[in-house]
Write a protein that holds these residues in place. Structure first.
Motif, PDB file in Angstrom:
ATOM      1  N   ALA A 213       0.830  -1.203   0.000  1.00 23.68           N
ATOM      2  CA  ALA A 213       0.000   0.000   0.000  1.00 23.68           C
ATOM      3  C   ALA A 213       0.864   1.253   0.000  1.00 23.68           C
ATOM      4  O   ALA A 213       0.542   2.250  -0.672  1.00 23.68           O
ATOM      5  CB  ALA A 213      -0.929  -0.017   1.204  1.00 23.68           C
TER       6      ALA A 213
ATOM      7  N   LEU B 274      -9.174   6.315  -1.086  1.00 24.23           N
ATOM      8  CA  LEU B 274      -8.936   4.910  -0.784  1.00 24.23           C
ATOM      9  C   LEU B 274     -10.249   4.139  -0.843  1.00 24.23           C
ATOM     10  O   LEU B 274     -11.214   4.492  -0.162  1.00 24.23           O
ATOM     11  CB  LEU B 274      -8.324   4.745   0.615  1.00 24.23           C
ATOM     12  CG  LEU B 274      -8.238   3.297   1.139  1.00 24.23           C
ATOM     13  CD1 LEU B 274      -7.247   2.479   0.323  1.00 24.23           C
ATOM     14  CD2 LEU B 274      -7.880   3.270   2.627  1.00 24.23           C
TER      15      LEU B 274
ATOM     16  N   ARG C 185     -11.051   0.879   0.482  1.00 20.86           N
ATOM     17  CA  ARG C 185     -10.413  -0.123   1.327  1.00 20.86           C
ATOM     18  C   ARG C 185     -11.006  -1.498   1.067  1.00 20.86           C
ATOM     19  O   ARG C 185     -12.115  -1.641   0.545  1.00 20.86           O
ATOM     20  CB  ARG C 185     -10.533   0.254   2.794  1.00 20.86           C
ATOM     21  CG  ARG C 185     -11.924   0.228   3.350  1.00 20.86           C
ATOM     22  CD  ARG C 185     -11.901   0.492   4.840  1.00 20.86           C
ATOM     23  NE  ARG C 185     -13.243   0.462   5.383  1.00 20.86           N
ATOM     24  CZ  ARG C 185     -13.804   1.452   6.041  1.00 20.86           C
ATOM     25  NH1 ARG C 185     -13.143   2.581   6.224  1.00 20.86           N
ATOM     26  NH2 ARG C 185     -15.030   1.336   6.526  1.00 20.86           N
ATOM     27  N   ARG C 186     -10.259  -2.505   1.486  1.00 22.11           N
ATOM     28  CA  ARG C 186     -10.621  -3.878   1.187  1.00 22.11           C
ATOM     29  C   ARG C 186     -11.473  -4.480   2.294  1.00 22.11           C
ATOM     30  O   ARG C 186     -11.084  -4.489   3.437  1.00 22.11           O
ATOM     31  CB  ARG C 186      -9.353  -4.714   1.026  1.00 22.11           C
ATOM     32  CG  ARG C 186      -9.612  -6.181   0.757  1.00 22.11           C
ATOM     33  CD  ARG C 186      -8.314  -6.954   0.682  1.00 22.11           C
ATOM     34  NE  ARG C 186      -8.571  -8.365   0.483  1.00 22.11           N
ATOM     35  CZ  ARG C 186      -7.626  -9.276   0.399  1.00 22.11           C
ATOM     36  NH1 ARG C 186      -6.361  -8.912   0.510  1.00 22.11           N
ATOM     37  NH2 ARG C 186      -7.919 -10.543   0.210  1.00 22.11           N
TER      38      ARG C 186
ATOM     39  N   ARG D   5     -13.260  -6.299   7.038  1.00 22.73           N
ATOM     40  CA  ARG D   5     -12.313  -5.609   7.902  1.00 22.73           C
ATOM     41  C   ARG D   5     -11.576  -6.566   8.843  1.00 22.73           C
ATOM     42  O   ARG D   5     -10.565  -6.204   9.423  1.00 22.73           O
ATOM     43  CB  ARG D   5     -13.061  -4.567   8.737  1.00 22.73           C
ATOM     44  CG  ARG D   5     -13.636  -3.425   7.920  1.00 22.73           C
ATOM     45  CD  ARG D   5     -12.588  -2.400   7.588  1.00 22.73           C
ATOM     46  NE  ARG D   5     -12.167  -1.672   8.773  1.00 22.73           N
ATOM     47  CZ  ARG D   5     -11.155  -0.832   8.796  1.00 22.73           C
ATOM     48  NH1 ARG D   5     -10.443  -0.646   7.703  1.00 22.73           N
ATOM     49  NH2 ARG D   5     -10.820  -0.189   9.904  1.00 22.73           N
TER      50      ARG D   5
ATOM     51  N   GLY E 281      -6.693  -6.126   5.256  1.00 22.56           N
ATOM     52  CA  GLY E 281      -7.444  -4.880   5.124  1.00 22.56           C
ATOM     53  C   GLY E 281      -6.853  -3.739   5.935  1.00 22.56           C
ATOM     54  O   GLY E 281      -6.493  -2.693   5.386  1.00 22.56           O
TER      55      GLY E 281
ATOM     56  N   ARG F  99      -3.312  -2.671   4.659  1.00 29.33           N
ATOM     57  CA  ARG F  99      -3.286  -1.823   3.460  1.00 29.33           C
ATOM     58  C   ARG F  99      -3.753  -0.406   3.784  1.00 29.33           C
ATOM     59  O   ARG F  99      -3.206   0.568   3.263  1.00 29.33           O
ATOM     60  CB  ARG F  99      -4.143  -2.448   2.359  1.00 29.33           C
ATOM     61  CG  ARG F  99      -3.563  -3.748   1.852  1.00 29.33           C
ATOM     62  CD  ARG F  99      -4.402  -4.396   0.769  1.00 29.33           C
ATOM     63  NE  ARG F  99      -3.961  -5.777   0.558  1.00 29.33           N
ATOM     64  CZ  ARG F  99      -4.486  -6.602  -0.328  1.00 29.33           C
ATOM     65  NH1 ARG F  99      -5.498  -6.210  -1.094  1.00 29.33           N
ATOM     66  NH2 ARG F  99      -4.017  -7.834  -0.457  1.00 29.33           N
ATOM     67  N   GLU F 100      -4.757  -0.296   4.627  1.00 32.02           N
ATOM     68  CA  GLU F 100      -5.210   1.044   5.000  1.00 32.02           C
ATOM     69  C   GLU F 100      -4.133   1.775   5.789  1.00 32.02           C
ATOM     70  O   GLU F 100      -3.921   2.984   5.596  1.00 32.02           O
ATOM     71  CB  GLU F 100      -6.498   0.956   5.811  1.00 32.02           C
ATOM     72  CG  GLU F 100      -7.088   2.314   6.132  1.00 32.02           C
ATOM     73  CD  GLU F 100      -8.508   2.231   6.662  1.00 32.02           C
ATOM     74  OE1 GLU F 100      -9.007   3.283   7.139  1.00 32.02           O
ATOM     75  OE2 GLU F 100      -9.122   1.151   6.597  1.00 32.02           O
TER      76      GLU F 100
ATOM     77  N   TYR G 129      -1.498   3.018   3.413  1.00 33.09           N
ATOM     78  CA  TYR G 129      -2.025   4.217   2.735  1.00 33.09           C
ATOM     79  C   TYR G 129      -1.822   5.454   3.616  1.00 33.09           C
ATOM     80  O   TYR G 129      -1.291   6.486   3.173  1.00 33.09           O
ATOM     81  CB  TYR G 129      -3.505   3.983   2.427  1.00 33.09           C
ATOM     82  CG  TYR G 129      -4.352   5.205   2.177  1.00 33.09           C
ATOM     83  CD1 TYR G 129      -4.401   5.802   0.915  1.00 33.09           C
ATOM     84  CD2 TYR G 129      -5.143   5.748   3.195  1.00 33.09           C
ATOM     85  CE1 TYR G 129      -5.210   6.911   0.679  1.00 33.09           C
ATOM     86  CE2 TYR G 129      -5.950   6.851   2.970  1.00 33.09           C
ATOM     87  CZ  TYR G 129      -5.982   7.432   1.712  1.00 33.09           C
ATOM     88  OH  TYR G 129      -6.781   8.532   1.488  1.00 33.09           O
TER      89      TYR G 129
ATOM     90  N   VAL H  15     -12.116   8.133   2.105  1.00 37.96           N
ATOM     91  CA  VAL H  15     -12.025   6.692   2.338  1.00 37.96           C
ATOM     92  C   VAL H  15     -13.423   6.076   2.260  1.00 37.96           C
ATOM     93  O   VAL H  15     -14.354   6.542   2.902  1.00 37.96           O
ATOM     94  CB  VAL H  15     -11.397   6.388   3.714  1.00 37.96           C
ATOM     95  CG1 VAL H  15     -11.360   4.887   3.966  1.00 37.96           C
ATOM     96  CG2 VAL H  15      -9.995   6.979   3.801  1.00 37.96           C
TER      97      VAL H  15
ATOM     98  N   ALA I 237     -15.522   2.022   1.705  1.00 40.37           N
ATOM     99  CA  ALA I 237     -15.393   0.564   1.682  1.00 40.37           C
ATOM    100  C   ALA I 237     -15.801   0.055   0.312  1.00 40.37           C
ATOM    101  O   ALA I 237     -16.949   0.228  -0.115  1.00 40.37           O
ATOM    102  CB  ALA I 237     -16.265  -0.061   2.762  1.00 40.37           C
TER     103      ALA I 237
ATOM    104  N   ALA J 117      -7.939  -1.076  -2.962  1.00 36.11           N
ATOM    105  CA  ALA J 117      -7.169  -2.109  -2.285  1.00 36.11           C
ATOM    106  C   ALA J 117      -7.389  -3.504  -2.842  1.00 36.11           C
ATOM    107  O   ALA J 117      -6.983  -4.478  -2.226  1.00 36.11           O
ATOM    108  CB  ALA J 117      -7.470  -2.094  -0.796  1.00 36.11           C
TER     109      ALA J 117
END
Length: 343
Positions: A159, A176, A178-179, A182, A187, A190-191, A194, A210, A212, A240
């Motif tokens: 990330a 972002l 995000r993946r 959670r 997840g 990667r956040e 970032y 940001v 989801a 992500a």
């Protein structure tokens, strides 16, 4: 075709056929050859359940996934390569992403398969901790705090590489996607990567940038549309996973934005589809096939009763530059609200 048919055709007892099937001593070489020739002629194959009842083993490894999508498909390629020459067979078990509730799917799958159909399992992106199982398990992209052996990639550094690439091009408003879910370790990693890259550049992460994303088009599409219709939208988006990134490109173009002229997009995974987009998707590669291969290798060692030299394997990530990222425009083009509402 049954074992009785094989015995009758070969002119031997059922117990002799059983000894041949299980490579036991006490059968003459000529008889072994005759029985095997009949087995090949008749196409006989003993059932996995019967084999497990006799030997308490099936010599089958299961790869359990919630759905067959680009990420898991690449892992399966590596798993199939690793299984060769091990004496094990491979079975893939998936719900197709539908039907049962997603949370806890691995418990249900293992309960159905372990003890009768598989000797051990590779679990891909489990939603809960898979520790309390007698069947040997290796997790790929593990649940947070997983106690079973795991294989993953360097999500945090990956990330960082993605955001550093965008920063190097001149972007400062970087969104972002995000993946989910959670509760996977990847997840938050990667956040955090970032946020770390932004902070290292002196930029305070903006929570409004940001959202989801998801592994299906609808969740990613809604999240991407929310970002791109903000009054002060981002000039770049780090998604992500590649599915979210590809969907973001589609949404941007539907909104009249050029990629990369008006918006830069970077993904994560480097699935084959990322090279087929127009423009090609710049992404972070995690070695998915190698991750699948390593997971099978670890599981085979566990099934052999051997200790693993390393119970948590983390593989490096790298930046793959294609055509979806460029310097931000001097004056970012705004998306008309009525245009986005029409979609």
């Amino acid at each position: 075709m049954t074992i009785h048919d094989v015995a009758a055709r070969a002119g031997v007892s059922v117990s002799t056929v059983s000894k041949v099937l299980n490579d036991r001593y006490g059968v003459a070489t000529s008889t072994v050859d005759r029985v095997r020739a009949v087995i090949a002629e008749l196409g006989y194959e003993s059932s996995l359940v019967a084999r497990s009842l006799r030997n308490h083993r099936t010599n089958v490894i299961g790869v359990l996934v919630w759905d067959i999508e680009p990420y898991s498909a690449e892992l399966l390629k590596g798993a199939a390569r690793a299984i060769k020459g091990t004496g094990y067979e491979l079975v893939v078990y998936a719900a197709g992403g539908k039907g049962a509730e997603r949370m806890g799917w691995e418990h249900r799958y293992l309960s159905r398969l372990s003890g009768t159909l598989i000797d051990g399992a590779v679990m891909v992106t489990p939603t809960v901790d898979t520790a309390p199982f007698s069947t040997p398990v290796v997790a790929v992209d593990p649940h947070t705090g997983s106690e079973v052996p795991t294989v993953d990639s360097d999500n945090f550094r990956g990330a960082q590489l993605a955001v550093e690439h965008l920063l190097g091009l001149g972007h400062r408003r970087i969104g972002l996607l995000r993946r989910p879910p959670r509760d996977l370790e990847s997840g938050p990693q990667r956040e955090e990567g970032y946020r770390s890259a932004l902070q290292a550049a002196g930029i305070t992460p903006d929570p409004d940038l940001v959202r989801a994303g998801g592994y299906d088009d609808s969740a990613s599409e809604d999240a991407a549309r929310q970002l791109l219709t903000l009054p002060d939208r981002p000039t770049a988006i780090f998604a992500a996973n590649d599915v979210s990134a590809i969907t973001t490109i589609d949404v941007a173009m539907a909104l009249g934005l050029r990629v990369p002229g008006d918006l830069s997009v970077i993904g994560f995974d480097n699935v084959p589809e990322s090279a087929m987009t127009e423009p090609g998707l710049t992404t972070i590669e995690q070695p998915l096939q190698l991750m699948g291969q390593r997971a099978i290798e670890m599981l085979v060692e566990l099934l052999a009763g051997r200790d693993l030299p390393q119970t948590h394997v983390r593989l490096p990530t790298r930046l793959v530059v294609r055509g979806s990222c460029a310097a931000p425009p001097a004056e970012p083009r705004r998306v008309a609200v009525e245009h986005s509402a029409a979609r």
